[in-house]
Design a protein around this motif. Structure first.
Motif, PDB file in Angstrom:
ATOM      1  N   LYS A 131      47.270  37.864  34.004  1.00  0.00           N
ATOM      2  CA  LYS A 131      47.539  37.117  35.259  1.00  0.00           C
ATOM      3  C   LYS A 131      47.498  38.225  36.402  1.00  0.00           C
ATOM      4  CE  LYS A 131      50.392  33.345  33.725  1.00  0.00           C
ATOM      5  NZ  LYS A 131      51.646  32.794  33.731  1.00  0.00           N
ATOM      6  N   ILE A 132      47.846  39.366  36.424  1.00  0.00           N
ATOM      7  CA  ILE A 132      47.816  40.367  37.353  1.00  0.00           C
ATOM      8  C   ILE A 132      46.308  40.523  37.818  1.00  0.00           C
ATOM      9  CG2 ILE A 132      48.212  42.680  37.824  1.00  0.00           C
ATOM     10  CD1 ILE A 132      50.890  42.542  36.768  1.00  0.00           C
ATOM     11  N   SER A 133      45.365  40.663  36.580  1.00  0.00           N
ATOM     12  CA  SER A 133      44.111  40.919  36.501  1.00  0.00           C
ATOM     13  C   SER A 133      43.680  39.788  37.425  1.00  0.00           C
ATOM     14  CB  SER A 133      43.587  41.082  35.242  1.00  0.00           C
ATOM     15  OG  SER A 133      42.229  41.436  35.334  1.00  0.00           O
ATOM     16  N   ASN A 134      43.665  38.678  37.105  1.00  0.00           N
ATOM     17  CA  ASN A 134      43.102  37.488  37.621  1.00  0.00           C
ATOM     18  C   ASN A 134      43.633  37.501  39.244  1.00  0.00           C
ATOM     19  OD1 ASN A 134      41.855  36.794  35.658  1.00  0.00           O
ATOM     20  ND2 ASN A 134      43.509  35.271  34.755  1.00  0.00           N
ATOM     21  N   ILE A 135      44.737  37.617  39.680  1.00  0.00           N
ATOM     22  CA  ILE A 135      45.338  37.668  40.893  1.00  0.00           C
ATOM     23  C   ILE A 135      44.551  38.732  41.733  1.00  0.00           C
ATOM     24  CG2 ILE A 135      47.280  38.073  42.399  1.00  0.00           C
ATOM     25  CD1 ILE A 135      49.130  36.909  40.100  1.00  0.00           C
ATOM     26  N   LEU A 136      44.356  39.994  41.044  1.00  0.00           N
ATOM     27  CA  LEU A 136      43.751  40.948  41.837  1.00  0.00           C
ATOM     28  C   LEU A 136      42.389  40.731  42.082  1.00  0.00           C
ATOM     29  CD1 LEU A 136      44.394  43.889  43.092  1.00  0.00           C
ATOM     30  CD2 LEU A 136      44.045  44.837  40.864  1.00  0.00           C
ATOM     31  N   LYS A 175      38.000  39.038  46.147  1.00  0.00           N
ATOM     32  CA  LYS A 175      37.089  37.900  46.494  1.00  0.00           C
ATOM     33  C   LYS A 175      37.487  37.730  47.935  1.00  0.00           C
ATOM     34  CE  LYS A 175      36.488  35.986  42.100  1.00  0.00           C
ATOM     35  NZ  LYS A 175      36.806  34.891  41.370  1.00  0.00           N
ATOM     36  N   THR A 176      38.880  37.463  48.261  1.00  0.00           N
ATOM     37  CA  THR A 176      39.371  37.101  49.514  1.00  0.00           C
ATOM     38  C   THR A 176      39.203  38.151  50.694  1.00  0.00           C
ATOM     39  OG1 THR A 176      40.981  35.752  48.694  1.00  0.00           O
ATOM     40  CG2 THR A 176      41.404  36.200  50.767  1.00  0.00           C
ATOM     41  N   PHE A 177      39.570  39.524  50.014  1.00  0.00           N
ATOM     42  CA  PHE A 177      39.162  40.223  51.153  1.00  0.00           C
ATOM     43  C   PHE A 177      37.716  40.669  51.498  1.00  0.00           C
ATOM     44  CE2 PHE A 177      38.504  44.919  52.059  1.00  0.00           C
ATOM     45  CZ  PHE A 177      39.124  45.073  53.121  1.00  0.00           C
ATOM     46  N   SER A 178      36.967  40.551  50.469  1.00  0.00           N
ATOM     47  CA  SER A 178      35.470  40.562  50.655  1.00  0.00           C
ATOM     48  C   SER A 178      35.002  39.780  51.512  1.00  0.00           C
ATOM     49  CB  SER A 178      34.751  40.707  49.287  1.00  0.00           C
ATOM     50  OG  SER A 178      33.493  40.744  49.279  1.00  0.00           O
TER      51      SER A 178
END
Length: 151
Positions: free
Chosen positions: A11-16, A21-24
């Motif tokens: 889950k942490i990996s998916n959130i990261l 993606k959002t930051f990019s």
């Protein structure tokens, strides 16, 4: 079957990944840096490198940015057209051009620093009053992740 520890790490990996993606998307948006025309990510990044290494020449700039001289020349052409940088002959080596930021480029650079400071402030707010040991753990995690990504 995954245990709870593996599930939470996934889950942490998916959130990261979602954060990346959002930051990019945000980082790649062209923005008005106070110069009445939008600048693309590559343009403000290049301007920043020139400003922080005043008098840099094209070959060194391409190396710093990790791109070819041809690619950097295209970005420089746009920055020159927008009146943000100038090319001048190097007095020590007449076959080489050095790059300088114009007063208009200084405005864009200052706005870029403001944008970076807003991001730093946001991170401070998100961390809030987290205990030092947890902040240190997050810092170490991010450094390790960056090192892994850089391999």
């Amino acid at each position: 079957m995954m245990n709870n520890d593996e599930l939470s790490k996934e889950k942490i990996s998916n959130i990261l990944l979602d954060v990346f993606k959002t930051f990019s998307k945000l980082d790649r948006k062209n923005r008005d840096y106070g110069v009445d025309e939008p600048l693309f990510h590559s343009e403000i990044y290049t301007l920043n490198e020139i400003r922080e290494h005043e008098g840099i020449h094209i070959t060194a700039l391409a190396e710093r940015c990790g791109v070819t001289k041809g690619a950097i020349s295209q970005v420089l052409k746009k920055l020159e057209q927008k009146g943000l940088v100038t090319k001048e002959k190097d007095v020590r080596n007449q076959s080489r051009l050095i790059l300088k930021v114009t007063p208009k480029g200084e405005i864009a650079y200052a706005h870029h620093l403001d944008y970076q400071n807003q991001f730093k402030q946001m991170i401070a707010e998100v961390l809030g009053d987290a205990p030092d040991d947890k902040v240190l753990y997050i810092k170490e995690f991010l450094i390790k992740l960056e090192n892994q990504l850089g391999k």
